[in-house]
Write a protein that holds these residues in place. Structure first.
Motif, short mmCIF file in Angstrom:
data_model
loop_
_atom_site.label_atom_id
_atom_site.label_comp_id
_atom_site.label_asym_id
_atom_site.label_seq_id
_atom_site.Cartn_x
_atom_site.Cartn_y
_atom_site.Cartn_z
N LEU A 112 22.80 59.95 53.84
CA LEU A 112 23.49 58.93 53.05
C LEU A 112 24.17 59.55 51.84
O LEU A 112 25.33 59.24 51.54
CB LEU A 112 22.49 57.86 52.61
CG LEU A 112 23.02 56.74 51.70
CD1 LEU A 112 24.10 55.94 52.41
CD2 LEU A 112 21.88 55.84 51.25
N ILE A 113 23.47 60.43 51.15
CA ILE A 113 24.06 61.08 49.97
C ILE A 113 25.20 62.00 50.37
O ILE A 113 26.18 62.16 49.64
CB ILE A 113 22.97 61.85 49.20
CG1 ILE A 113 22.07 60.84 48.46
CG2 ILE A 113 23.56 62.84 48.22
CD1 ILE A 113 20.86 61.46 47.82
N ALA A 114 25.12 62.59 51.56
CA ALA A 114 26.19 63.47 52.02
C ALA A 114 27.46 62.70 52.35
O ALA A 114 28.56 63.19 52.09
CB ALA A 114 25.73 64.26 53.25
N VAL A 115 27.33 61.50 52.92
CA VAL A 115 28.53 60.79 53.39
C VAL A 115 28.96 59.64 52.49
O VAL A 115 30.12 59.24 52.50
CB VAL A 115 28.34 60.28 54.84
CG1 VAL A 115 28.02 61.44 55.78
CG2 VAL A 115 27.28 59.20 54.93
N PRO A 117 27.83 59.13 48.77
CA PRO A 117 27.07 59.31 47.52
C PRO A 117 27.37 58.24 46.47
O PRO A 117 26.49 57.89 45.68
CB PRO A 117 27.52 60.69 47.04
CG PRO A 117 28.87 60.90 47.65
CD PRO A 117 28.78 60.24 48.99
N HIS A 118 28.59 57.72 46.47
CA HIS A 118 28.96 56.78 45.41
C HIS A 118 28.34 55.40 45.60
O HIS A 118 28.21 54.66 44.63
CB HIS A 118 30.48 56.71 45.30
CG HIS A 118 31.08 58.02 44.87
ND1 HIS A 118 30.95 58.51 43.59
CD2 HIS A 118 31.78 58.95 45.57
CE1 HIS A 118 31.55 59.68 43.50
NE2 HIS A 118 32.06 59.98 44.68
N LEU A 119 27.95 55.06 46.81
CA LEU A 119 27.19 53.82 46.98
C LEU A 119 25.83 53.93 46.29
O LEU A 119 25.37 53.00 45.63
CB LEU A 119 26.99 53.52 48.47
CG LEU A 119 28.00 52.62 49.17
CD1 LEU A 119 27.56 52.37 50.61
CD2 LEU A 119 28.18 51.30 48.43
N VAL A 120 25.19 55.08 46.44
CA VAL A 120 23.89 55.30 45.80
C VAL A 120 24.06 55.29 44.28
O VAL A 120 23.30 54.62 43.56
CB VAL A 120 23.28 56.63 46.25
CG1 VAL A 120 21.97 56.91 45.52
CG2 VAL A 120 23.05 56.64 47.76
N LEU A 121 25.06 55.99 43.78
CA LEU A 121 25.26 56.06 42.34
C LEU A 121 25.69 54.72 41.76
O LEU A 121 25.29 54.35 40.65
CB LEU A 121 26.28 57.15 42.01
CG LEU A 121 25.84 58.57 42.41
CD1 LEU A 121 26.97 59.57 42.20
CD2 LEU A 121 24.61 59.00 41.63
N ARG A 149 24.77 70.46 45.44
CA ARG A 149 26.18 70.68 45.16
C ARG A 149 27.01 69.43 45.48
O ARG A 149 27.93 69.08 44.74
CB ARG A 149 26.70 71.87 45.98
CG ARG A 149 26.24 73.23 45.48
CD ARG A 149 27.09 74.34 46.06
NE ARG A 149 27.03 74.36 47.51
CZ ARG A 149 26.15 75.06 48.22
NH1 ARG A 149 25.24 75.79 47.60
NH2 ARG A 149 26.18 75.03 49.54
N GLN A 150 26.67 68.75 46.59
CA GLN A 150 27.40 67.55 46.96
C GLN A 150 27.28 66.47 45.90
O GLN A 150 28.27 65.84 45.50
CB GLN A 150 26.88 67.01 48.30
CG GLN A 150 27.22 67.88 49.49
CD GLN A 150 26.42 67.50 50.73
OE1 GLN A 150 25.34 66.91 50.62
NE2 GLN A 150 26.94 67.82 51.90
N LEU A 151 26.06 66.25 45.42
CA LEU A 151 25.85 65.20 44.44
C LEU A 151 26.42 65.61 43.08
O LEU A 151 26.93 64.77 42.33
CB LEU A 151 24.37 64.87 44.33
CG LEU A 151 24.01 63.45 43.87
CD1 LEU A 151 24.86 62.40 44.57
CD2 LEU A 151 22.55 63.17 44.11
#
Length: 444
Positions: A112-115, A117-121, A149-151
């Motif tokens: 989820l964070i890889a694809v 991330p902005h929904l989580v944030l 690195r992605q986040l």
């Protein structure tokens, strides 16, 4: 559907069932990770002003409550109740994003964070506005450098556009099974070891820097971000009346296309296996919930993936893990390896973890190897029964649940191992990947 923590191993060949592509909607549509521009084009900025209202009305809390959102980290606690408990405390609050995902068989939060991330944030920022927090701590395991690195890149995008009014901080923690427990995160952020803190006060009362602290799983916050935009009625269009919404599930084992998929709560287990390409060989059982989960025989594959339906079987969705065990594998050997891992990764702070769990793991290893003495089975059942509800955290409870379900589901194998020695399948290569059962080098 095939996916890993960073990117799918093969292209996506099928879409989600109608109405079930929510968290992974962009991924199903494009097959690539969403940049901030992609995210804002699809969703717009997080509706912070609309979520705030007055501190008494707390519109987002009410919307989350009406939606029936529960935590996706494993415990399934009502999210609105957590939000309200922190919002009603005095003083400036803190929000912690739990993206540790220490369950070895799970990849859902990583994916989820890889694809997306902005929904989580977005969810974290909205939660911060709701509870009156000025800081969001995002916690990742320090050995997942690609994910870090992605986040980091996603946070840089948001800072460059000045999207958020709260301070978002990224942290890399020791990667230990119990370091994902909420009090472990709070303890580490306060300068201590990443071990569970069993005694009061609770985190919503006094957490990071002695401030009221909200700790939520990454997937939970992504759902919250969608509820803030689309409302509870939209959220309830998927799932069941008692358990609405969708959930991310990591499917592995003897299936054609293992990976992470999104499905409505209440979807039969057999349907989820079908979406993972179906079994590649006859199945013996399903491990539901991960290493701290429950073995289910194939007779229960039609059971809906929902707490209400699974509870009579002693099971729960847990961390959203389904592992298909083939008939050719030895369930006792697979369980013994997982128990050894859990014993090595305990906090070693209380009796159940220091003494009880290693003893259960040792007995189970002897059973799996066919080295059972006459009193082993009764001793194993007694020790397993003593583990739950006695530790500083729920780590021993999960291990006991795994061991007890294995003794029940693989009862025929237990008899064989006790009377005739280990079965031929016990000498075959393992079918479930288990990290090395070595004690953590550091808790800091």
């Amino acid at each position: 559907m095939n996916s890993s923590a960073t990117a799918p191993r093969t292209p996506l060949h099928r879409s989600a069932a109608p109405g079930e592509a929510r968290l992974l909607a962009d991924w199903y549509a494009t097959g690539r990770s969403a940049t901030l521009n992609d995210h804002l084009t699809r969703y717009g900025p997080p509706p912070v002003t609309a979520a705030l209202g007055s501190r008494r009305s707390m519109p987002l809390v009410e919307a989350v409550e009406a939606a029936g959102l529960t935590g996706r980290g494993g415990a399934g606690f009502p999210t609105a109740r957590k939000l309200r408990a922190v919002a009603e405390r005095r003083g400036r609050a803190v929000v912690v994003v739990n993206a540790m995902e220490s369950e070895p068989a799970s990849r859902k939060d990583q994916f989820l964070i890889a694809v997306a991330p902005h929904l989580v944030l977005d969810g974290a920022v909205l939660a911060a506005a709701t509870v009156g927090a000025d800081t969001v701590h995002v916690c990742l395991p320090r050995d997942r450098t690609t994910q870090y690195r992605q986040l980091s890149a996603a946070l840089h995008e948001r800072r460059r556009t000045r999207l958020d009014q709260v301070h978002l901080r990224l942290h890399a923690l020791p990667h230990i099974y119990v370091s994902s427990e909420s009090t472990s995160l709070v303890r580490w952020l306060g300068g201590g070891p990443a071990r569970p803190q069993g005694s009061p006060p609770r985190t919503h009362e006094r957490g990071v820097d002695r401030r009221p602290t909200l700790v939520n799983n990454a997937e939970t916050l992504a759902h919250l971000a969608l509820i803030a935009r689309h409302g509870p009625d939209w959220y309830r269009q998927a799932g069941t009346p008692n358990e609405p919404g969708t959930t991310l599930i990591t499917v592995s084992g003897a299936v054609a296309t293992p990976g992470v998929l999104e499905a409505a709560l209440g979807t039969p287990i057999t349907t989820i296996l079908g979406r993972a390409g179906g079994p590649t060989e006859p199945l013996r059982a399903i491990l539901l919930g991960g290493f701290a989960g429950t073995w289910l025989p194939t007779a229960h594959l039609d059971t809906p993936l929902a707490r209400r339906d699974l509870a009579p079987l002693g099971a729960a969705p847990g961390a959203g893990v389904l592992i298909a065990l083939p008939r050719a594998a030895c369930g006792l050997s697979e369980t013994a390896r997982m128990l050894a891992y859990l014993a090595a990764h305990s906090a070693r702070q209380c009796g159940p973890c220091r003494l009880g769990l290693p003893a259960v793991a040792e007995d189970f290893a002897a059973l799996a190897a066919g080295r059972a003495d006459p009193g082993l089975l009764s001793r194993l059942r007694r020790r397993t029964g003593l583990l739950p509800d006695r530790g500083a955290c729920r780590h021993p409870d999960g291990a006991a649940r795994l061991a007890a379900s294995a003794l029940h589901v693989f009862a025929d194998d237990v008899d064989h191992h006790l009377t005739d020695g280990s079965c031929p399948a016990a000498h075959k290569p393992p079918r479930i990947p288990v990290p090395p059962a070595t004690p953590p080098e550091t808790w800091r």
